[in-house]
Design a protein around this motif. Structure first.
Motif, PDB file in Angstrom:
ATOM      1  N   VAL B  67      13.008 -11.520  12.399  1.00 19.08           N
ATOM      2  CA  VAL B  67      12.928 -10.275  13.176  1.00 19.08           C
ATOM      3  C   VAL B  67      12.450 -10.587  14.592  1.00 19.08           C
ATOM      4  O   VAL B  67      12.954 -10.029  15.569  1.00 19.08           O
ATOM      5  N   ARG B  69      13.032 -13.240  16.180  1.00 18.98           N
ATOM      6  CA  ARG B  69      14.145 -13.821  16.932  1.00 18.98           C
ATOM      7  C   ARG B  69      15.216 -12.794  17.258  1.00 18.98           C
ATOM      8  O   ARG B  69      16.050 -12.996  18.134  1.00 18.98           O
ATOM      9  N   MET B  70      15.200 -11.695  16.489  1.00 17.48           N
ATOM     10  CA  MET B  70      16.186 -10.645  16.761  1.00 17.48           C
ATOM     11  C   MET B  70      15.745  -9.754  17.917  1.00 17.48           C
ATOM     12  O   MET B  70      16.564  -9.231  18.633  1.00 17.48           O
ATOM     13  N   GLN B  71      14.424  -9.596  18.056  1.00 19.71           N
ATOM     14  CA  GLN B  71      13.889  -8.661  19.052  1.00 19.71           C
ATOM     15  C   GLN B  71      14.427  -8.870  20.470  1.00 19.71           C
ATOM     16  O   GLN B  71      14.850  -7.908  21.084  1.00 19.71           O
ATOM     17  N   THR B  74      17.516  -6.925  21.506  1.00 17.92           N
ATOM     18  CA  THR B  74      17.405  -5.478  21.700  1.00 17.92           C
ATOM     19  C   THR B  74      16.567  -5.166  22.934  1.00 17.92           C
ATOM     20  O   THR B  74      16.893  -4.272  23.695  1.00 17.92           O
ATOM     21  N   LYS B  77      18.502  -5.517  25.871  1.00 15.31           N
ATOM     22  CA  LYS B  77      19.465  -4.429  26.032  1.00 15.31           C
ATOM     23  C   LYS B  77      18.804  -3.223  26.725  1.00 15.31           C
ATOM     24  O   LYS B  77      19.337  -2.688  27.682  1.00 15.31           O
TER      25      LYS B  77
END
Lengths: 170, 167
Positions: B67, B69-71, B74, B77
């Motif tokens: 998570v 690494r996903m942040q 976003t 963005k």
């Protein structure tokens, strides 16, 4: 797809992906790395996910491809996953019996590890993970016939080894 | 399940003719300890499959790691969206300020419309007449000046005519 639904829907598949990667790489750290990479890829490609019918099979396919890539870059082909023993303590088994079974299981692990890669993959997906033939086709990008032939050969090879043990007690 | 059934199922299994449910039945059967001697190794194989399925990613922080690494994606963005909005807003602000200043300057130079209006029509008429008279006077002056220029023209024509008769 937002982070939450990703966490709820996709991340729980991590153990399946991990076991599959481990089957290729035979090293838990490498397998973990691959699974991480898979999730990042899936996250980045999440727009495509709506078009994918079976996203789990899709994740497994990415795992397969990344694992093969990893093997190539490591330039070593690990054919025997580390078998770190099994905890099969059961009330119905005496300590002697459970040791015996444990030894047998380790032997079976070696037989399976010695199989050609495709056979090993098909056997893992079917016998360990319980995927249907169609799903295995999708994951391994093989046709039904190839999947069945590989599974048949894998089972026959293991069966032969088992019969030898039964016959000669080896 | 009796051993006859198991034997039949096993044969199907080796020939890859079992369904997933039948394979589960075999696993269930071989899970318990009372397996006939001749199937000891086969039982170990099914146990091996089951035990392998229990293997899991032994890392509590794994999800968190993913998570984390996903942040950035976003965050990036939203940051990008915010940045773009701010850029547009800044542009609009500059334009509005410039317009406001220019308007102010222009207003300063040009006096606003004539404020005086007459309520009395007669007075208004007189005023208009006065203004028109002023213009007509101006015209009159211009005419007399133009007449002077006309004299030159007439003289020129006269000379021309004389030239023609001479020739």
């Amino acid at each position: 797809m937002n982070i939450e639904s990703f966490q709820n829907r996709v991340l729980p598949a991590k153990n399946k992906l991990f076991r599959f990667a481990l089957r290729f790489l035979g090293n838990e750290e490498e397998a973990k790395d691959v699974v991480q990479e898979v999730f990042i890829r899936v996250w980045n490609g999440r727009e495509q996910m709506n078009e994918v019918q079976n996203w789990e099979a899709w994740c497994m396919r990415i795992t397969k491809n990344l694992s093969l890539d990893r093997i190539r870059t490591l330039s070593r082909k690990q054919t025997h996953p580390l078998e770190d023993g099994y905890d099969i303590r059961q009330e119905s088994l005496s300590p002697h019996e459970s040791t015996e079974i444990q030894e047998s299981m380790n032997r079976i692990g070696q037989y399976i590890a010695a199989l050609p890669e495709k056979q090993r993959q098909v056997m893992h997906l079917r016998d360990v993970e319980g995927y249907s033939y169609n799903e295995i086709c999708e994951i391994l990008e093989l046709d039904m016939n190839q999947v069945k032939v590989n599974l048949f050969r894998a089972r026959q090879a293991v069966r032969e080894k088992l019969m030898k043990i039964n016959a000669y007690g080896l | 399940m009796d051993s006859k059934n198991i034997e039949a199922l096993l044969n199907k299994y080796w020939n890859c003719e079992t369904t997933l449910e039948e394979e589960q039945q075999l696993r269930d059967f071989f899970r318990n300890g009372n397996v006939p001697e001749q199937w000891k190794e086969t039982a170990a194989m099914f146990r091996y499959f089951e035990e392998n399925k229990k293997k899991s990613l032994n890392d509590v922080a794994f999800d968190h790691h993913i998570v984390a690494r996903m942040q950035p994606a976003t965050k990036g963005k939203t940051a990008r969206l915010f940045y773009n909005t701010m850029r547009i807003a800044a542009g609009v602000t500059v334009l509005l300020t410039a317009t406001w200043f220019i308007r102010r300057e222009v207003r300063k130079d040009i006096p606003q419309e004539v404020v005086d209006t007459y309520d009395d029509p007669k007075l208004a008429f007189e005023e208009t007449k006065k203004a028109l008279m002023m213009i007509s006077k101006g015209f009159g002056t211009a005419e007399s000046q133009a007449k002077k220029i006309n004299m030159f023209n007439e003289a020129q024509e006269e000379i021309q005519r004389k030239k023609d008769t001479k020739l």
